[in-house]
Design a protein around this motif. Sequence first.
Motif, short mmCIF file in Angstrom:
data_model
loop_
_atom_site.label_atom_id
_atom_site.label_comp_id
_atom_site.label_asym_id
_atom_site.label_seq_id
_atom_site.Cartn_x
_atom_site.Cartn_y
_atom_site.Cartn_z
N ARG A 575 0.85 -1.19 0.00
CA ARG A 575 0.00 0.00 0.00
C ARG A 575 0.89 1.25 0.00
O ARG A 575 1.81 1.38 0.80
CB ARG A 575 -0.92 0.03 1.22
CG ARG A 575 -1.91 -1.12 1.26
CD ARG A 575 -2.81 -1.03 2.49
NE ARG A 575 -3.89 -0.06 2.29
CZ ARG A 575 -4.00 1.11 2.91
NH1 ARG A 575 -3.06 1.49 3.77
NH2 ARG A 575 -5.02 1.92 2.69
N GLN A 645 -6.45 6.20 -7.12
CA GLN A 645 -6.41 5.12 -6.16
C GLN A 645 -6.94 3.85 -6.82
O GLN A 645 -7.57 3.89 -7.87
CB GLN A 645 -7.24 5.46 -4.92
CG GLN A 645 -8.70 5.76 -5.18
CD GLN A 645 -9.41 6.20 -3.91
OE1 GLN A 645 -8.79 6.61 -2.95
NE2 GLN A 645 -10.73 6.10 -3.91
N LYS A 647 -6.32 -0.83 -7.05
CA LYS A 647 -5.42 -1.97 -6.91
C LYS A 647 -5.02 -2.50 -8.28
O LYS A 647 -5.79 -2.46 -9.23
CB LYS A 647 -6.09 -3.08 -6.11
CG LYS A 647 -6.41 -2.72 -4.66
CD LYS A 647 -7.05 -3.90 -3.95
CE LYS A 647 -7.33 -3.57 -2.49
NZ LYS A 647 -7.95 -4.72 -1.77
N GLU A 679 -1.53 -1.46 -4.04
CA GLU A 679 -2.74 -0.68 -3.81
C GLU A 679 -2.34 0.77 -3.59
O GLU A 679 -1.46 1.08 -2.79
CB GLU A 679 -3.49 -1.17 -2.57
CG GLU A 679 -4.75 -0.35 -2.28
CD GLU A 679 -5.47 -0.79 -1.03
OE1 GLU A 679 -6.48 -0.14 -0.67
OE2 GLU A 679 -5.03 -1.78 -0.40
N ALA A 684 -2.18 5.96 2.76
CA ALA A 684 -0.97 5.14 2.88
C ALA A 684 0.28 6.04 2.85
O ALA A 684 0.22 7.23 2.57
CB ALA A 684 -0.91 4.10 1.77
#
Length: 694
Positions: A575, A645, A647, A679, A684
């Motif tokens: 992350r 953002q 994954k 991710e 993060a």
Amino acid sequence: MKHASPLAPRGLALRLRWVLRFLTCGLLIILLVGECKLMAQGVPFRQRVRVPPLPSGLEWLNTGGPISLESLRGKFVLLDFWTYCCINCMHILPELEKLERAYPRELVVIGVHTAKFDAEREAERIAEAIRRYGIRHPVVNDKDRILWNIFGVNAWPTLILIDPEGYVVWGTSGETPFEVLDDILRRALPYYRQRGLVDETPLAFALELRRPRESPLYYPGKVLADPSSERLFIADSGHNRIVVTNFAGKVLDVIGSGGRGLIDGPFAEAQFNDPQGMALRGSILYVADTKNHAIRKVDLESKTVITIAGTGRQLQRPGPVRTSQPRAQRLASPWDLCIHGEYLYIAMAGTHQIWRLSLNEDILELFAGNGREDIVDGPVRPNRPFELGYASFAQPSGLASDGTWLFVADSEGSSIRAVPLSGRGEVRTVAGTAHLPYARLFTFGDVDGSGREARFQHPLGLALWEGTLFVADTYNNKIRRVDPQTGMTQSFVGGPGRGFSDNPPLFFEPGGISAAAGKLFVADTNNHAIRVIDLQTRAVQTLELVGLSPVEPASYVEENEVANRREISLTQTIRRSAPEGTLTLQIDLPIRPGWKLNPQAPISYLVEEQPSSQSLFDKAAVGRERVIKDAKDPLEVKLALSEGQGKSTVKITVNYFVCTEGKEGLCRIESATWIAPIEIAPDAEAVPITLAAE
């Protein structure tokens, strides 16, 4: 095949020479009868001579450092004695490339560059030749003829084969086809394999060839200026294409895909192989497609390319005295072209002759030269190949005409010749060495003066302007002017020394030259540029090409070169946040003990998003790149995000060179692959991702 001045061999050299003569003669007899009797009592070679260690202090190129023959035990080693000016040496390189691809793990070729010309002794020039010719094996600069004398060599090219136990077992001089070398290795390998003597660990070299290209031109060989349309036709030889611009450098067209091959068709699909000289009549451009051994016709209106002479295969002997069908006749490295009347005149460098092709494309014939490599004046056209008493040329590489005479840059003899276009009378030497009783091919320099006093060094290009010949004096890095009647020669622009500068004007092995509109256009080959010289002021300007991109080379890492592969699959999602829209990967390359990263070699990496993943990264951010980095620092890869953002699973494959620690120059390619689930989340950490072996 070129013979050098003989040097008396002693000791090992004398023994090697006699053994090599024995082996060569024996092999030729075997091939003639179609049987192989080399296997005597299970041993593939009847005569073997132990090779001593190579002397220290030699300059090594195209690899990570010096190489000892002892470190190559377990592999066949083929020594290729060559010099980069030599057309015979150029001819053998494709045969060696085939051999290297056929035996990538069992054979190492080492080029032993033993210079003919003074300029060829410089390591930087040899490195340029390595890149220009696409050489993939190590090269040692034998500038003082140390290895040449040890092995008793007296001609270019010479091949010497060393077996996996370190013995010389075979050798020959001259152009040797792949089939001969393949037959020897194919028959010998089982014997060494059965005894566990073959080391098939892949090694990797070709450092010069693997370096990233940045210039839009790559070793341009020739240039043609058309005053009526104010167009330049540039043989972008290293990119296997023809570039068309106006006199200001604006790109108008590109002929050829950039791929290496012999393919006719539309401009975007056609392929060439190291095109050189060109000639123009109306809307038809003729191209000497040198390494395809062909003449191509380019229709500038329909934008198509067709082959009008040559089969794509090299002619191994002087041209036929009788006329032949152009498409059925093999050619040998056509290097330059010139149109006069209804004929296209061809500088056939590979057979040391001048040929001509009728523009209606039905007749191809020898025009001048007996095929002997020499600088000899005399009657134009012999009655049979090698006939004494007729004119001889030495790798003719540049042509120009005043309508009465065809002027020739005779590169290997460092002379300027003149051939009567009537076909009657005799070839004469305008400036150069024909008057010398001996050493005509080995007398060169940088001297102005009368025709007999003037000295050149491997001139490749000619242009005629208002009664004066201008010469691309290639290895002297300058442009000279010559009176075509008296031979009086004067330096015009360039030198002393090589370089890349407009003021003062410096060149680096200019190979082509053309005159129009009061200017000389020069293909400055090793500077990857076109230079423009004002004939009145002698001012030099580098032409800026507008709208031209370099050809992206294919990846030079092949499957059979990779010695060690590692794949690291990360199970835990990483992350990170990327507030500036860029994610940084820091990669620590896994290098085994006893090896070190070679900082001179490029590292290639490929970044791919797995097909099942969300498309998280900008498409322009992923793909293949090649970089050169300091061995102390980790490899940094920056990826631009297309989404703020989400994954994704990313696959990063890195290919890199490692060499043995210490001074030994043995190198390998290793590959490491990371598969990392990533991710991107606003909450993060905003720090780089570190990828390591563990």
